[in-house]
Design a protein around this motif. Structure first.
Motif, PDB file in Angstrom:
ATOM      1  N   PRO A 116      26.857  -9.696  98.440  1.00  0.00           N
ATOM      2  CA  PRO A 116      27.286  -8.377  98.922  1.00  0.00           C
ATOM      3  C   PRO A 116      26.198  -7.605  99.660  1.00  0.00           C
ATOM      4  CG  PRO A 116      28.090  -8.748  96.699  1.00  0.00           C
ATOM      5  CD  PRO A 116      27.142  -9.860  96.996  1.00  0.00           C
ATOM      6  N   GLU A 117      24.957  -7.747  99.235  1.00  0.00           N
ATOM      7  CA  GLU A 117      23.876  -7.030  99.916  1.00  0.00           C
ATOM      8  C   GLU A 117      23.645  -7.578 101.323  1.00  0.00           C
ATOM      9  OE1 GLU A 117      22.591  -4.191  98.867  1.00  0.00           O
ATOM     10  OE2 GLU A 117      24.128  -4.481  97.321  1.00  0.00           O
ATOM     11  N   GLU A 118      23.844  -8.871 101.498  1.00  0.00           N
ATOM     12  CA  GLU A 118      23.743  -9.445 102.836  1.00  0.00           C
ATOM     13  C   GLU A 118      24.910  -8.996 103.705  1.00  0.00           C
ATOM     14  OE1 GLU A 118      21.141 -11.235 104.129  1.00  0.00           O
ATOM     15  OE2 GLU A 118      20.200 -10.568 102.264  1.00  0.00           O
ATOM     16  N   SER A 144      31.745  -5.431  93.926  1.00  0.00           N
ATOM     17  CA  SER A 144      30.826  -4.974  94.967  1.00  0.00           C
ATOM     18  C   SER A 144      31.454  -5.057  96.352  1.00  0.00           C
ATOM     19  CB  SER A 144      29.544  -5.801  94.938  1.00  0.00           C
ATOM     20  OG  SER A 144      28.869  -5.632  93.714  1.00  0.00           O
ATOM     21  N   LEU A 145      32.144  -6.163  96.647  1.00  0.00           N
ATOM     22  CA  LEU A 145      32.745  -6.330  97.975  1.00  0.00           C
ATOM     23  C   LEU A 145      33.844  -5.322  98.233  1.00  0.00           C
ATOM     24  CD1 LEU A 145      32.920 -10.225  98.138  1.00  0.00           C
ATOM     25  CD2 LEU A 145      31.366  -8.733  99.411  1.00  0.00           C
ATOM     26  N   ARG A 146      34.648  -5.009  97.196  1.00  0.00           N
ATOM     27  CA  ARG A 146      35.694  -4.007  97.362  1.00  0.00           C
ATOM     28  C   ARG A 146      35.090  -2.627  97.640  1.00  0.00           C
ATOM     29  NH1 ARG A 146      40.543  -4.496  99.024  1.00  0.00           N
ATOM     30  NH2 ARG A 146      39.617  -3.053 100.508  1.00  0.00           N
ATOM     31  N   GLY A 153      35.692   1.222 105.440  1.00  0.00           N
ATOM     32  CA  GLY A 153      37.040   1.121 105.996  1.00  0.00           C
ATOM     33  C   GLY A 153      37.359  -0.263 106.540  1.00  0.00           C
ATOM     34  N   LEU A 154      36.937  -1.306 105.832  1.00  0.00           N
ATOM     35  CA  LEU A 154      37.132  -2.678 106.276  1.00  0.00           C
ATOM     36  C   LEU A 154      38.226  -3.372 105.471  1.00  0.00           C
ATOM     37  CD1 LEU A 154      33.363  -3.741 106.392  1.00  0.00           C
ATOM     38  CD2 LEU A 154      34.713  -2.690 108.223  1.00  0.00           C
ATOM     39  N   ALA A 155      38.896  -4.313 106.105  1.00  0.00           N
ATOM     40  CA  ALA A 155      39.831  -5.170 105.371  1.00  0.00           C
ATOM     41  C   ALA A 155      39.024  -6.194 104.577  1.00  0.00           C
ATOM     42  CB  ALA A 155      40.776  -5.874 106.326  1.00  0.00           C
ATOM     43  N   LEU A 156      39.480  -6.479 103.363  1.00  0.00           N
ATOM     44  CA  LEU A 156      38.839  -7.488 102.526  1.00  0.00           C
ATOM     45  C   LEU A 156      39.833  -8.625 102.295  1.00  0.00           C
ATOM     46  CD1 LEU A 156      36.547  -8.559 100.762  1.00  0.00           C
ATOM     47  CD2 LEU A 156      37.448  -7.156  98.875  1.00  0.00           C
TER      48      LEU A 156
END
Length: 391
Positions: A116-118, A144-146, A153-156
């Motif tokens: 997630p940090e990358e 973390s990704l969510r 405002g990104l699609a996951l």
């Protein structure tokens, strides 16, 4: 080394087909519908129960499912999609199909899952989506990704081709992602011959994907027959990404066995864990306690490339079908030549790539099969000077 019948080839993965599966396919062959028929809806209904989503759309394969997701998200030229570099190339290719740009992010060294940090470091004003990959059967760090996706405002999207039936913090993966995709290739958890699916709770995306798999047409043959009309309209540009009733019948029969097969894979993983715990020079990927791991692949990480290469050669010579998953996608010639990627972009993945080996993992592996694998691995990491004497 102990002596075993080493003439029997042991692949790294394979399908399991029984008489129930054969009977399910024969029933469709004897019916009036071979495609766009009732088995498609039945398979999709079963998939919705597993994923615990409102919608499930069956497609011709997992790559088609990824392409359909990129289309539904309206990704296009100028848009960027963050993908892990440790994945099958289809994850990144899906962005290219619609004219978007895949941006490769590194993985974590302990589990080879998207870091997630990358991901956060790779976000720009052009980023529109994150395509996470549940590598080897284990869910990513979706908490973390969510959070990152919502913040920007990104699609996951979850490329869950390795992990149907897996959970994260007690919830299905589709609870965390906006859309998730599955694959039903013979080496996966369930087999439809070929096949894939998208699951989601979003009504609009589901409608777009159903059209997209059927040439962009608003009604398929069965819907027109039920409505007593010949008329249809092409309202979008789509593809022939339908999955036949033959495939769906096999997939639905297989899906009923998924819980049993996950248990079998976890049994095999437990045997591997016992072996690795007593071994030096090689380790498994970390399995996190807050996730239900479904073990599509069993990845061994060697201390150095020489040991990995020696293990590959030795095991192949003794009829063990080991493999390497995967060459980091940013190192593939297509991406180096067309997107300017190259060595040094994702150093963790690059270092792991030199040391990983995929060992056999599928239901039906016997203790004797596993002992053959363990013996050969031990011969490399414990007695590297005696490799030529093996067997």
């Amino acid at each position: 080394m102990s002596t075993h019948d080493e003439k029997t080839f042991i692949p790294y993965g394979k399908q399991s087909i029984d008489q129930e599966d054969i009977d399910a396919v024969v029933r469709v062959l004897k019916s009036g519908w071979l495609t766009t028929g009732p088995e498609v809806a039945s398979f999709e209904g079963a998939l919705k129960k597993v994923a615990q989503t409102k919608h499930a759309m069956a497609l011709s394969n997992g790559t088609a499912a990824l392409h359909a997701v990129a289309h539904a998200l309206q990704l296009g030229p100028g848009d960027e999609v963050i993908v892990p570099t440790i994945t099958f190339t289809a994850t990144a290719n899906a962005a290219v199909y619609v004219g978007a740009t895949p941006v490769f992010a590194d993985v974590r060294s302990d589990d080879m899952l998207l870091d997630p940090e990358e991901v956060r470091k790779k976000i720009t004003k052009n980023t529109k989506a994150i395509f996470a990959v549940d590598f080897a059967g284990q869910a990513c760090d979706y908490h973390s990704l969510r959070g990152i996706a919502d913040e920007y405002g990104l699609a996951l999207v979850s490329d869950s081709c390795h992990a149907i039936g897996a959970t994260y913090q007690g919830k299905p993966i589709a609870d965390w992602a906006d859309m998730a995709i599955f694959s039903f290739h013979p080496v996966k958890h369930i087999c439809a011959g070929e096949g894939g699916a998208v699951v989601t709770n979003n009504d609009l995306w589901a409608k777009q994907i159903r059209r997209f798999r059927n040439h962009g047409i608003d009604k398929d043959v069965r819907q027109r027959q039920e409505q007593g009309t010949w008329y249809y309209e092409q309202v979008d540009l789509g593809y022939n990404y339908r999955l036949s009733d033959i495939h769906c019948a096999l997939g639905r029969s297989q899906l009923a066995k998924l819980p049993k097969w996950i248990e079998e894979r976890q049994r095999v993983a437990k045997a591997y864990a016992g072996y690795f715990a007593e071994q030096t020079g090689v380790r498994p990927l970390v399995a996190h306690k807050d996730r239900s791991h479904t073990y599509h692949l069993m990845i061994a990480v060697f201390d150095d490339q020489q040991s990995r290469d020696s293990a590959y050669e030795l095991m192949r010579a003794h009829q063990i079908g080991v493999n390497v998953h995967y060459t980091p996608v940013h190192l593939q010639p297509f991406y180096q030549n067309n997107y300017g990627t190259g060595p040094g972009d994702c150093p963790v993945a690059e270092k792991l790539y030199d040391r990983i080996l995929t060992l056999p993992m599928y239901p039906g592996l016997t203790q004797e099969d596993l002992e053959r694998v363990f013996d050969l691995v031990s011969n490399v990491v414990v007695q590297p000077n005696n490799i030529s004497k093996a067997g």
